[in-house]
Motif scaffolding. Structure first.
Motif, PDB file in Angstrom:
ATOM      1  N   GLU A  72       0.796  -1.282  -0.036  1.00 44.82           N
ATOM      2  CA  GLU A  72      -0.073   0.052   0.000  1.00 44.82           C
ATOM      3  C   GLU A  72       0.866   1.224   0.013  1.00 44.82           C
ATOM      4  O   GLU A  72       2.039   1.242   0.195  1.00 44.82           O
ATOM      5  N   VAL A  73       0.288   2.359  -0.458  1.00 48.52           N
ATOM      6  CA  VAL A  73       0.951   3.767  -0.592  1.00 48.52           C
ATOM      7  C   VAL A  73      -0.027   4.799  -0.068  1.00 48.52           C
ATOM      8  O   VAL A  73      -0.834   4.668  -0.399  1.00 48.52           O
ATOM      9  N   HIS A  74       0.621   5.538   0.722  1.00 45.92           N
ATOM     10  CA  HIS A  74       0.086   6.688   1.097  1.00 45.92           C
ATOM     11  C   HIS A  74       0.857   8.028   0.874  1.00 45.92           C
ATOM     12  O   HIS A  74       1.891   8.120   1.296  1.00 45.92           O
ATOM     13  N   ASP A  75       0.128   8.966   0.167  1.00 50.02           N
ATOM     14  CA  ASP A  75       0.619  10.358   0.200  1.00 50.02           C
ATOM     15  C   ASP A  75      -0.046  11.146   1.184  1.00 50.02           C
ATOM     16  O   ASP A  75      -1.016  11.728   0.925  1.00 50.02           O
ATOM     17  N   PHE A  76       0.786  11.544   2.289  1.00 49.93           N
ATOM     18  CA  PHE A  76      -0.058  12.264   3.355  1.00 49.93           C
ATOM     19  C   PHE A  76      -0.059  13.783   3.130  1.00 49.93           C
ATOM     20  O   PHE A  76       1.088  14.166   2.762  1.00 49.93           O
ATOM     21  N   GLN A  77      -1.157  14.352   3.005  1.00 49.09           N
ATOM     22  CA  GLN A  77      -1.143  15.825   3.095  1.00 49.09           C
ATOM     23  C   GLN A  77      -1.067  16.391   4.422  1.00 49.09           C
ATOM     24  O   GLN A  77      -1.039  15.641   5.525  1.00 49.09           O
ATOM     25  N   THR A  78      -0.638  17.698   4.496  1.00 48.66           N
ATOM     26  CA  THR A  78      -0.345  18.396   5.801  1.00 48.66           C
ATOM     27  C   THR A  78      -1.376  18.214   6.441  1.00 48.66           C
ATOM     28  O   THR A  78      -2.703  18.212   6.345  1.00 48.66           O
ATOM     29  N   GLY A  79      -1.181  17.656   7.724  1.00 51.23           N
ATOM     30  CA  GLY A  79      -2.219  17.618   8.892  1.00 51.23           C
ATOM     31  C   GLY A  79      -2.820  16.127   8.811  1.00 51.23           C
ATOM     32  O   GLY A  79      -3.657  15.920   9.772  1.00 51.23           O
ATOM     33  N   GLN A  80      -2.618  15.309   7.900  1.00 50.77           N
ATOM     34  CA  GLN A  80      -3.303  14.082   7.770  1.00 50.77           C
ATOM     35  C   GLN A  80      -2.512  12.833   8.672  1.00 50.77           C
ATOM     36  O   GLN A  80      -3.134  11.967   8.933  1.00 50.77           O
ATOM     37  N   ALA A  81      -1.131  13.098   8.898  1.00 51.76           N
ATOM     38  CA  ALA A  81      -0.237  12.256   9.762  1.00 51.76           C
ATOM     39  C   ALA A  81       0.386  12.739  10.770  1.00 51.76           C
ATOM     40  O   ALA A  81       0.727  14.131  10.942  1.00 51.76           O
ATOM     41  N   VAL A  82       0.410  12.057  11.728  1.00 57.68           N
ATOM     42  CA  VAL A  82       1.640  12.576  12.892  1.00 57.68           C
ATOM     43  C   VAL A  82       2.938  11.909  12.327  1.00 57.68           C
ATOM     44  O   VAL A  82       3.333  10.567  11.823  1.00 57.68           O
ATOM     45  N   SER A  83       3.917  12.879  12.518  1.00 56.93           N
ATOM     46  CA  SER A  83       5.281  12.770  11.969  1.00 56.93           C
ATOM     47  C   SER A  83       6.382  12.831  13.086  1.00 56.93           C
ATOM     48  O   SER A  83       6.238  14.026  14.006  1.00 56.93           O
ATOM     49  N   ARG A  84       7.244  12.111  13.205  1.00 59.36           N
ATOM     50  CA  ARG A  84       8.509  12.380  14.020  1.00 59.36           C
ATOM     51  C   ARG A  84       9.755  11.952  13.460  1.00 59.36           C
ATOM     52  O   ARG A  84       9.949  11.152  12.578  1.00 59.36           O
ATOM     53  N   GLU A  85      10.679  12.509  14.142  1.00 63.35           N
ATOM     54  CA  GLU A  85      12.242  12.086  13.861  1.00 63.35           C
ATOM     55  C   GLU A  85      12.957  11.915  15.104  1.00 63.35           C
ATOM     56  O   GLU A  85      12.687  12.549  15.914  1.00 63.35           O
ATOM     57  N   LEU A  86      13.942  11.071  15.013  1.00 60.58           N
ATOM     58  CA  LEU A  86      14.820  10.783  16.186  1.00 60.58           C
ATOM     59  C   LEU A  86      16.197  11.289  15.601  1.00 60.58           C
ATOM     60  O   LEU A  86      16.817  11.128  14.426  1.00 60.58           O
ATOM     61  N   VAL A  87      16.938  12.202  16.780  1.00 60.79           N
ATOM     62  CA  VAL A  87      18.211  12.766  16.434  1.00 60.79           C
ATOM     63  C   VAL A  87      19.095  12.409  17.469  1.00 60.79           C
ATOM     64  O   VAL A  87      18.793  12.552  18.797  1.00 60.79           O
ATOM     65  N   LEU A  88      20.318  11.926  17.306  1.00 57.74           N
ATOM     66  CA  LEU A  88      21.418  11.916  18.258  1.00 57.74           C
ATOM     67  C   LEU A  88      22.314  12.819  17.961  1.00 57.74           C
ATOM     68  O   LEU A  88      22.773  13.105  16.717  1.00 57.74           O
ATOM     69  N   VAL A  89      22.752  13.604  19.053  1.00 53.01           N
ATOM     70  CA  VAL A  89      23.857  14.886  18.793  1.00 53.01           C
ATOM     71  C   VAL A  89      24.803  14.643  19.829  1.00 53.01           C
ATOM     72  O   VAL A  89      24.442  14.605  21.080  1.00 53.01           O
ATOM     73  N   LYS A  90      26.103  14.628  19.587  1.00 53.49           N
ATOM     74  CA  LYS A  90      27.202  15.060  20.333  1.00 53.49           C
ATOM     75  C   LYS A  90      27.746  16.446  20.551  1.00 53.49           C
ATOM     76  O   LYS A  90      28.058  16.789  19.364  1.00 53.49           O
TER      77      LYS A  90
END
Length: 156
Positions: A72-90
């Motif tokens: 399956e494929v989803h093209d999320f428009q603004t506000g349709q999805a919850v989006s997160r990212e993980l960052v490690l920074v030294k």
């Protein structure tokens, strides 16, 4: 226009190469890419963030759906999805600035996961705005190393 595309695929050899090739073959640069297995070991989720014309991206979405091993494929428009990212920074630290770095981390709900005499490693998750704001505040201390996962998105 910025698009977050989520593709559920069978966990098979070469699937990621075919997906990336579809974007590059049409002149799209992938801003972020995240690939990981789902709760079902037979399936993986590919999340790509790209910028481009809506009409062309609509065509790519249709072509993705035709690829072998794509479920399956989803093209999320603004506000349709919850989006997160993980960052490690030294970050560089010394006795004079360590408290200030810890305070910034607390403010952004970042976790300090390693402390040494000359540096600390922090982990932060959030949307792009939160990540960019955090990195903007800590860059003056000196970023030694940085790793980002890329966006992961799920329909609301």
């Amino acid at each position: 226009m910025r698009h977050t595309i989520s593709v559920l695929v069978e966990n098979k050899f070469g699937v990621l190469a075919r997906i990336a090739g579809l974007f590059s073959g049409r002149g799209f640069n992938i801003d972020t890419l995240n690939v990981a297995p789902t709760h079902d070991p037979e399936l993986s989720r590919v999340t790509a963030v790209v910028r481009g014309d809506d009409a062309v991206l609509d065509q790519i979405t249709k072509q993705l759906k035709k690829l072998i091993n794509v479920v399956e494929v989803h093209d999320f428009q603004t506000g349709q999805a919850v989006s997160r990212e993980l960052v490690l920074v030294k970050l560089k630290t010394d006795s004079g600035n360590r408290a200030e770095i810890i305070q910034i981390c607390e403010l952004f709900r970042a976790k300090i996961i390693s402390v040494n005499h000359a540096d600390v490693v922090a982990e932060i998750t959030g949307d792009e705005g939160k990540i960019e704001a955090f990195l903007g505040l800590v860059e003056d201390f000196g970023i030694i190393e940085l790793g980002r996962t890329g966006n992961l998105a799920m329909e609301r």
